[in-house]
Design a protein around this motif. Sequence first.
Motif, short mmCIF file in Angstrom:
data_model
loop_
_atom_site.label_atom_id
_atom_site.label_comp_id
_atom_site.label_asym_id
_atom_site.label_seq_id
_atom_site.Cartn_x
_atom_site.Cartn_y
_atom_site.Cartn_z
N TRP A 96 -36.42 -33.07 -76.65
CA TRP A 96 -36.42 -31.62 -76.50
C TRP A 96 -35.02 -31.08 -76.20
CZ3 TRP A 96 -35.01 -29.04 -72.03
CH2 TRP A 96 -34.94 -29.79 -70.84
N GLN A 97 -34.20 -31.88 -75.54
CA GLN A 97 -32.83 -31.45 -75.28
C GLN A 97 -31.99 -31.47 -76.57
OE1 GLN A 97 -31.06 -33.58 -71.98
NE2 GLN A 97 -32.76 -33.09 -70.59
N ALA A 98 -32.26 -32.47 -77.41
CA ALA A 98 -31.57 -32.53 -78.70
C ALA A 98 -31.96 -31.33 -79.57
CB ALA A 98 -31.92 -33.83 -79.42
N VAL A 99 -33.23 -30.95 -79.54
CA VAL A 99 -33.69 -29.78 -80.29
C VAL A 99 -33.00 -28.52 -79.77
CG1 VAL A 99 -35.68 -28.30 -80.75
CG2 VAL A 99 -35.93 -30.78 -80.87
N LEU A 100 -32.92 -28.38 -78.46
CA LEU A 100 -32.28 -27.20 -77.85
C LEU A 100 -30.80 -27.13 -78.23
CD1 LEU A 100 -32.84 -24.81 -75.96
CD2 LEU A 100 -32.17 -26.27 -74.05
N GLY A 101 -30.12 -28.26 -78.19
CA GLY A 101 -28.70 -28.29 -78.57
C GLY A 101 -28.49 -27.96 -80.03
N SER A 102 -29.41 -28.40 -80.89
CA SER A 102 -29.31 -28.12 -82.33
C SER A 102 -29.51 -26.64 -82.61
CB SER A 102 -30.35 -28.95 -83.09
OG SER A 102 -30.15 -30.33 -82.88
N VAL A 103 -30.49 -26.03 -81.95
CA VAL A 103 -30.73 -24.60 -82.12
C VAL A 103 -29.52 -23.80 -81.64
CG1 VAL A 103 -32.15 -22.64 -81.37
CG2 VAL A 103 -33.24 -24.81 -81.95
N PHE A 104 -28.96 -24.20 -80.51
CA PHE A 104 -27.77 -23.51 -79.98
C PHE A 104 -26.61 -23.61 -80.97
CE2 PHE A 104 -23.82 -23.26 -77.62
CZ PHE A 104 -24.01 -22.18 -76.77
N ALA A 105 -26.39 -24.80 -81.52
CA ALA A 105 -25.27 -25.01 -82.44
C ALA A 105 -25.38 -24.12 -83.67
CB ALA A 105 -25.22 -26.49 -82.86
N ILE A 106 -26.59 -24.01 -84.23
CA ILE A 106 -26.76 -23.24 -85.46
C ILE A 106 -26.87 -21.75 -85.19
CG2 ILE A 106 -28.33 -22.77 -87.39
CD1 ILE A 106 -26.70 -25.27 -87.81
N VAL A 107 -27.77 -21.37 -84.30
CA VAL A 107 -28.05 -19.95 -84.10
C VAL A 107 -26.93 -19.24 -83.33
CG1 VAL A 107 -29.64 -18.27 -83.06
CG2 VAL A 107 -30.53 -20.31 -84.20
N ILE A 108 -26.53 -19.80 -82.20
CA ILE A 108 -25.54 -19.13 -81.34
C ILE A 108 -24.12 -19.29 -81.86
CG2 ILE A 108 -24.63 -18.94 -79.00
CD1 ILE A 108 -27.56 -18.09 -79.31
N VAL A 109 -23.73 -20.51 -82.16
CA VAL A 109 -22.33 -20.77 -82.53
C VAL A 109 -22.04 -20.40 -83.98
CG1 VAL A 109 -20.49 -22.50 -82.62
CG2 VAL A 109 -22.21 -22.61 -80.82
N LYS A 110 -23.00 -20.64 -84.87
CA LYS A 110 -22.75 -20.45 -86.30
C LYS A 110 -23.30 -19.13 -86.86
CE LYS A 110 -23.61 -22.59 -90.82
NZ LYS A 110 -24.29 -23.69 -91.53
N MET A 111 -24.62 -18.96 -86.80
CA MET A 111 -25.26 -17.86 -87.52
C MET A 111 -24.98 -16.48 -86.91
SD MET A 111 -26.33 -19.60 -89.94
CE MET A 111 -27.00 -18.22 -90.86
N LEU A 112 -24.93 -16.38 -85.60
CA LEU A 112 -24.67 -15.08 -84.98
C LEU A 112 -23.28 -14.55 -85.28
CD1 LEU A 112 -26.39 -15.25 -81.46
CD2 LEU A 112 -27.16 -14.08 -83.52
N PHE A 113 -22.40 -15.43 -85.74
CA PHE A 113 -21.05 -15.01 -86.09
C PHE A 113 -20.87 -14.85 -87.60
CE2 PHE A 113 -20.51 -16.55 -81.82
CZ PHE A 113 -19.60 -15.67 -81.28
N GLY A 114 -21.96 -14.95 -88.35
CA GLY A 114 -21.89 -14.70 -89.78
C GLY A 114 -22.16 -15.89 -90.66
N GLY A 115 -22.40 -17.06 -90.08
CA GLY A 115 -22.68 -18.23 -90.89
C GLY A 115 -21.45 -19.03 -91.24
N LEU A 116 -21.58 -19.91 -92.21
CA LEU A 116 -20.48 -20.80 -92.60
C LEU A 116 -19.24 -19.99 -92.98
CD1 LEU A 116 -19.56 -23.71 -93.22
CD2 LEU A 116 -20.36 -23.36 -95.57
#
Length: 310
Positions: A96-116
């Motif tokens: 569950w911690q790995a899932v949480l970290g993966s969601v954070f990496a994609i949604v917060i760090v990547k997608m909220l700033f416009g994606g790739l």
Amino acid sequence: MSDMYNVSSSSHIRSQDTSAKIMLYVAIALLPASLFGIWNFGLQALILILVCVATCVASEWIFEKLIHKKSTINDFSAVVTGLLLALNLPHTLPIWQAVLGSVFAIVIVKMLFGGLGQNFMNPALGGRCFLLVSFAGTMTSFTYDGVTGATPLALLKNGESVDTMKMLLGTTAGTIGETSVIAILIGAIFLILMGVIDLTIPASYILSFGVFVLLFGGHGFDVTYLTAHLCGGGLMLGAFFMATDYVTSPITPMGKVVFGIVLGILTGLFRLFGANAEGVSFAIILGNLLVPIIEKFTIPRAFGQKKEVK
């Protein structure tokens, strides 16, 4: 009106390489480290890798569905993010911690700033640091051959001796993908041969870090001590696979050198004088934040342009 030209947004460089092709090359290059990690740590490592990759891809797909944006999961960037994140995690980390970290990496760090192409830091490292700050206990607990113990870098920091040959081969405690320097270098050579990365950033990073260790490590010119630091932790994985990220690293020639030197100094400061034995993740993230400043002062002057005299 009919004579008006339609100018597309940058970049205007024509190349046969696409984002998907480059990301696929990176994923292939990570296979040696991934397979060795699975062999070294067992089924738990395989499950963690699959969970991180699946969660990253699903997070990107769901996010784009919610905001009615065209899906970009076919560019393999989410796959690479999940793979890199998993390789930076201990195999004993709860799912569950790995899932949480993966969601954070994609949604917060990547997608909220416009994606790739728009993220300001490496998403995988952003996810890892989030987990490290939030769940320090499980993120710094390492087990090898059923025995929980310190990593070679932690032993080195405590003044104990380490087996550099085991660190080179990877038969030691650590995260899933960082232990085997040989497996990492095989993937790095593949990326270099495919023209995906060059040696500017990794070489300046590793060289500057090595000089820093020799100057401030307190062991003089001790080759064994230096080798242990070079082989230990996530230095090689970070230098070849995360510091070279196209989006978060400089594009100017001199900027790449400066960037690598900054990473080497920061990693040395964190490892030798910080509370933690490792420092690659935080060093690269801080370096990512400095990239706009580095590029500002390393932009080559156009031919014939004189430097302004104030």
